[in-house]
Design a protein around this motif. Structure first.
Motif, short mmCIF file in Angstrom:
data_model
loop_
_atom_site.label_atom_id
_atom_site.label_comp_id
_atom_site.label_asym_id
_atom_site.label_seq_id
_atom_site.Cartn_x
_atom_site.Cartn_y
_atom_site.Cartn_z
N SER A 112 40.35 43.15 36.33
CA SER A 112 40.46 44.57 36.67
C SER A 112 41.20 45.35 35.61
O SER A 112 42.11 44.83 34.94
CB SER A 112 41.18 44.75 38.02
N LYS A 222 42.07 43.83 43.36
CA LYS A 222 41.33 42.78 44.05
C LYS A 222 39.83 43.04 44.11
O LYS A 222 39.02 42.11 44.14
CB LYS A 222 41.88 42.62 45.47
N LYS A 223 39.43 44.31 44.13
CA LYS A 223 38.03 44.65 44.36
C LYS A 223 37.29 45.16 43.13
O LYS A 223 36.09 45.47 43.20
CB LYS A 223 37.92 45.67 45.49
N LYS A 226 33.94 43.45 41.99
CA LYS A 226 32.82 43.74 42.88
C LYS A 226 32.34 45.17 42.71
O LYS A 226 31.13 45.45 42.73
CB LYS A 226 33.23 43.50 44.33
N GLU A 292 35.93 52.37 51.06
CA GLU A 292 35.47 51.38 50.09
C GLU A 292 36.54 50.38 49.67
O GLU A 292 36.23 49.23 49.37
CB GLU A 292 34.90 52.10 48.87
N LEU A 293 37.80 50.82 49.64
CA LEU A 293 38.87 49.90 49.27
C LEU A 293 39.53 49.27 50.49
O LEU A 293 40.23 48.26 50.37
CB LEU A 293 39.95 50.64 48.46
#
Length: 340
Positions: A112, A222-223, A226, A292-293
């Protein structure tokens, strides 16, 4: 060099320090860098120094970058436009390119790149005149920066998009609303009411607690892989409806709307002798980050009001926010934001 997995830039500043204090409890091993020495700074150096940044990636196992270093709005009167370009644009480009170069390397599996931007990027889009509907600001609103701070942050966002497109670097941009503990720089607003009074009101439309911003950074880290590339407004969720009548009322006489959020609002304001704003000209909508998060901020206007009603007088500020305190932005006093 110790085996760090997270690079935090601007570690001597408000958010950078908050990240350095919190990330270890979330499972990260952060390395803090800044041009200023501090208790939360591991290495002193500039983000514009490519050799310095490259050495960090080559000497550690960095997986996450949270880029919080920046020249802010308080620096507009004390720093040149070139200095803003150097720090906010060139520094960001150096970090992006070195992170992209590390993608797929033996040591660095970059997961990230979280870029801390600002709702100030919207600039002129926030300028609702008295009597007009307040501006409802979400990610679909086009930025109209009105000073070098906004211009350079928008340009840095564009670089984030470009480097992601060229390299596949996972990038999440967080446009944060105000979170500093310093007094407001607007003399009229500053003189109109108690500082805590104003900051509690701002949680309904243009403020976010530092603890909640850190939690948004954690989720973004973390995301990011993706998501690939994403941009979010990070501000305490507004308790108002997005309709014309509500927005007109906010920008003309918002007292009743605030009072209708919860019965506790009137109770708290009466007991503390607090005042209301004459108008609210913009509202930041962070619902996309919630969707979304999975972001769930704790320090919302309603939650804070209920806590104050129940006797927690300083509930508008998290323990982390109190620990960070007021940083100032200069070695010497240059204005209300920089009072030492």
């Amino acid at each position: 060099m110790q085996s760090y997995d997270t690079l935090v830039t601007g570690s001597a500043g408000h958010l950078g320090a908050a990240l350095m204090l919190t990330l270890p409890s979330l499972g990260y091993t952060p390395l803090g860098i800044d041009i200023l020495p501090s208790a939360t700074t591991d290495l002193v150096g500039s983000i514009t120094d490519r050799n310095f940044i490259r050495g960090i990636f080559e000497g550690s196992d960095i997986k996450h970058i949270v880029h919080a270093a920046t020249l802010h709005k308080p620096h507009v009167e004390s720093h040149s436009k070139q200095e803003f370009v150097d720090t906010n644009i060139t520094g960001t480009l150096v970090l992006l390119e070195e992170a992209a170069s590390a993608l797929g390397g033996e040591r660095n599996q970059i997961e990230s790149f979280v870029f801390i931007s600002t709702t100030s990027a919207f600039g002129g889009a926030l300028s609702a005149k008295p009597g007009e509907p307040a501006a409802w600001i979400d990610e679909n609103v086009t930025p109209k920066p009105r000073n070098i701070y906004g211009v350079t942050k928008v340009a840095a966002e564009d670089l984030c998009s470009l480097i992601h497109k060229d390299s596949g670097l996972p990038v999440v941009i967080l446009r944060t609303s105000r979170f500093f503990n310093e007094a407001d720089d607007d003399e009229e607003r500053r003189d109109a009411m108690d500082d805590a009074n104003l900051k509690v009101l701002e949680l309904a439309y243009r403020r976010c607690d530092m603890e909640d911003i850190v939690s948004a950074c954690d989720l973004a880290m973390k995301k990011a892989r993706k998501l690939g590339f994403a941009r979010y407004i990070i501000s305490a969720p507004p308790p108002f409806a997005n309709d014309r009548d509500t927005l007109i009322a906010l920008n003309s006489d918002p007292r009743e709307l605030f009072g209708n959020v919860h019965p506790g609002v009137r109770e708290v304001f009466e007991r503390k002798g607090w005042k209301h704003l004459k108008r609210v000209d913009r509202v930041y909508d962070s619902s996309k980050a919630a969707r979304e998060l999975g972001w769930e901020p704790k320090f919302t206007f309603k939650n804070v009001i209920l806590s104050i009603r129940d006797g927690k007088e300083n509930a508008w500020l998290s323990e982390l926010g109190r620990k960070i305190g007021k940083k100032g932005y200069h070695q010497t006093t240059t204005g209300i934001y920089t009072t030492r």
